[in-house]
Design a protein around this motif. Structure first.
Motif, short mmCIF file in Angstrom:
data_model
loop_
_atom_site.label_atom_id
_atom_site.label_comp_id
_atom_site.label_asym_id
_atom_site.label_seq_id
_atom_site.Cartn_x
_atom_site.Cartn_y
_atom_site.Cartn_z
N TYR A 1 -33.10 27.98 -5.19
CA TYR A 1 -32.63 26.65 -4.84
C TYR A 1 -32.90 25.70 -6.00
N ASP A 2 -32.23 24.55 -6.00
CA ASP A 2 -32.41 23.57 -7.07
C ASP A 2 -33.59 22.64 -6.79
N ILE A 3 -33.74 22.27 -5.52
CA ILE A 3 -34.73 21.27 -5.12
C ILE A 3 -35.42 21.76 -3.85
N TYR A 4 -36.73 21.47 -3.73
CA TYR A 4 -37.50 21.86 -2.56
C TYR A 4 -38.23 20.63 -2.02
N ILE A 5 -38.18 20.45 -0.71
CA ILE A 5 -38.96 19.41 -0.04
C ILE A 5 -39.73 20.09 1.08
N SER A 6 -41.06 19.94 1.07
CA SER A 6 -41.90 20.60 2.07
C SER A 6 -42.61 19.55 2.91
N SER A 7 -42.52 19.67 4.22
CA SER A 7 -42.92 18.61 5.14
C SER A 7 -44.41 18.55 5.41
N GLY A 8 -44.77 17.54 6.19
CA GLY A 8 -46.10 17.48 6.76
C GLY A 8 -46.19 18.40 7.96
N GLY A 9 -47.34 18.39 8.62
CA GLY A 9 -47.52 19.25 9.79
C GLY A 9 -48.91 19.09 10.37
N PRO A 10 -49.11 19.63 11.56
CA PRO A 10 -50.40 19.48 12.25
C PRO A 10 -51.46 20.46 11.76
N GLY A 11 -52.70 20.16 12.13
CA GLY A 11 -53.78 21.12 11.88
C GLY A 11 -54.42 20.99 10.51
N SER A 12 -55.29 21.94 10.24
CA SER A 12 -56.06 21.96 9.00
C SER A 12 -55.25 22.53 7.85
N PRO A 13 -55.40 22.00 6.63
CA PRO A 13 -54.74 22.58 5.47
C PRO A 13 -55.32 23.94 5.08
N TYR A 14 -56.37 24.37 5.80
CA TYR A 14 -56.95 25.70 5.59
C TYR A 14 -56.46 26.71 6.63
N ASP A 15 -55.60 26.28 7.55
CA ASP A 15 -55.14 27.16 8.64
C ASP A 15 -54.50 28.44 8.14
N GLY A 16 -53.85 28.37 6.99
CA GLY A 16 -53.10 29.53 6.53
C GLY A 16 -53.84 30.44 5.58
N GLU A 17 -55.16 30.23 5.43
CA GLU A 17 -55.91 30.96 4.40
C GLU A 17 -55.72 32.48 4.46
N LYS A 18 -55.65 33.03 5.67
CA LYS A 18 -55.52 34.48 5.79
C LYS A 18 -54.15 34.88 6.33
N GLU A 19 -53.21 33.92 6.26
CA GLU A 19 -51.89 34.15 6.83
C GLU A 19 -50.85 34.47 5.76
N GLN A 20 -49.87 35.26 6.13
CA GLN A 20 -48.80 35.62 5.19
C GLN A 20 -47.99 34.41 4.76
N TRP A 21 -47.81 33.45 5.70
CA TRP A 21 -46.96 32.30 5.35
C TRP A 21 -47.56 31.48 4.22
#
Length: 274
Positions: A59-79
């Motif tokens: 893609y040419d441009i990326y915009i990534s949103s806000g969201g709920p929870g801790s910014p550490y929630d994905g530490e062990k997650e594939q996403w």
């Protein structure tokens, strides 16, 4: 850009299925920009945290949103691994010569995750939730996408986490630049949190919500459960002040009209020049 000069935008939804006004705000800005400029702009939404959808690096441009929870929630997650790998791929592409650079805008939760990735400051939980319309102060480096805004400008802030940098140790090891800070609170013995960072020349992020508009914010505040929660946590006067602020064209309306449109303009201009 493609052979047909179409600008392709990937919008990464970090909301984990939680109802919000942020995605509507982002998409409405993209629609308005396309309509006002006549640029052939296409966008696609990727639900990352709930469905594991991740855009490709083409893609040419990326915009990534806000969201709920801790910014550490994905530490062990594939996403999270996929998200960080995408940022790595974009950076690798942008280091190449004679290529059109890909630009990224990271909002709130995405911004906090990027601060973890790039080791910008310390990402910590706040003592209490920050929620409301607040002034944001630009640093000497803070121009870029903030052109046309006063200093300070006003924006919607909603977070339980924050990025602080007590001794400037982390920033000294990064090319990142702090573009904006929260207001000074001389009566409170706490660090001013970081509100915007230029991570690389093409990757920028904000702690606050530049996509927030008065219409969406008012819809949110008038919901009975939200109204009750805000009054319970912050008092009725704070609630009434927030509603009144939404009618001031010099506050979040001005911010919504400048930051993301400025980002799109800069990113598309770079694509056209390439």
């Amino acid at each position: 850009m493609t052979e047909k000069n179409t600008v392709r935008v990937a919008v990464i939804d970090m909301n984990k299925g939680v109802a919000n006004q942020g995605m509507r705000g982002i998409l409405s800005i993209l629609e308005a920009y396309r309509k006002s400029t006549g640029i052939a702009l296409e966008y696609e939404v990727f639900d990352l945290r709930l469905k594991g959808e991740i855009p490709s690096p083409d893609y040419d441009i990326y915009i990534s949103s806000g969201g709920p929870g801790s910014p550490y929630d994905g530490e062990k997650e594939q996403w999270q691994q996929d998200f960080f790998a995408l940022l790595d791929a974009i950076e690798a592409h942008n280091r190449l010569e004679d290529v059109s650079k890909k630009h990224v805008f990271l909002i709130c939760h995405s911004f906090q995750m990027a601060c973890r990735k790039y080791k910008v400051g310390q990402v910590i939980r706040r003592r209490s939730t920050a929620f409301g319309i607040f002034p944001v102060f630009l640093t000497e480096e803070g121009e870029s996408v903030f052109k046309g805004l006063p200093n300070p400008f006003y924006t919607v802030d909603s977070r339980d986490w924050q990025v602080i940098n007590p001794e400037d140790l982390e920033f000294s090891n990064s090319e990142a630049q702090v573009l904006a800070l929260e207001k000074e609170r001389p009566h409170v013995d706490l660090e001013r949190c970081v509100m915007a960072v230029q991570f690389t020349e093409e990757i920028i992020g904000t702690q606050f919500h530049p996509e927030a508009d008065a219409e969406g914010m008012k819809m949110y505040l008038l919901m009975e459960d939200k109204k009750a929660a805000i009054i319970a946590n912050h008092g009725e006067q704070k609630y009434m002040d927030m509603l009144q602020s939404l009618d001031d064209p010099r506050k979040i309306q001005l911010t919504q009209q400048h930051i993301l449109p400025n980002f799109l303009k800069e990113a598309i201009l770079a694509l056209q020049e390439a």
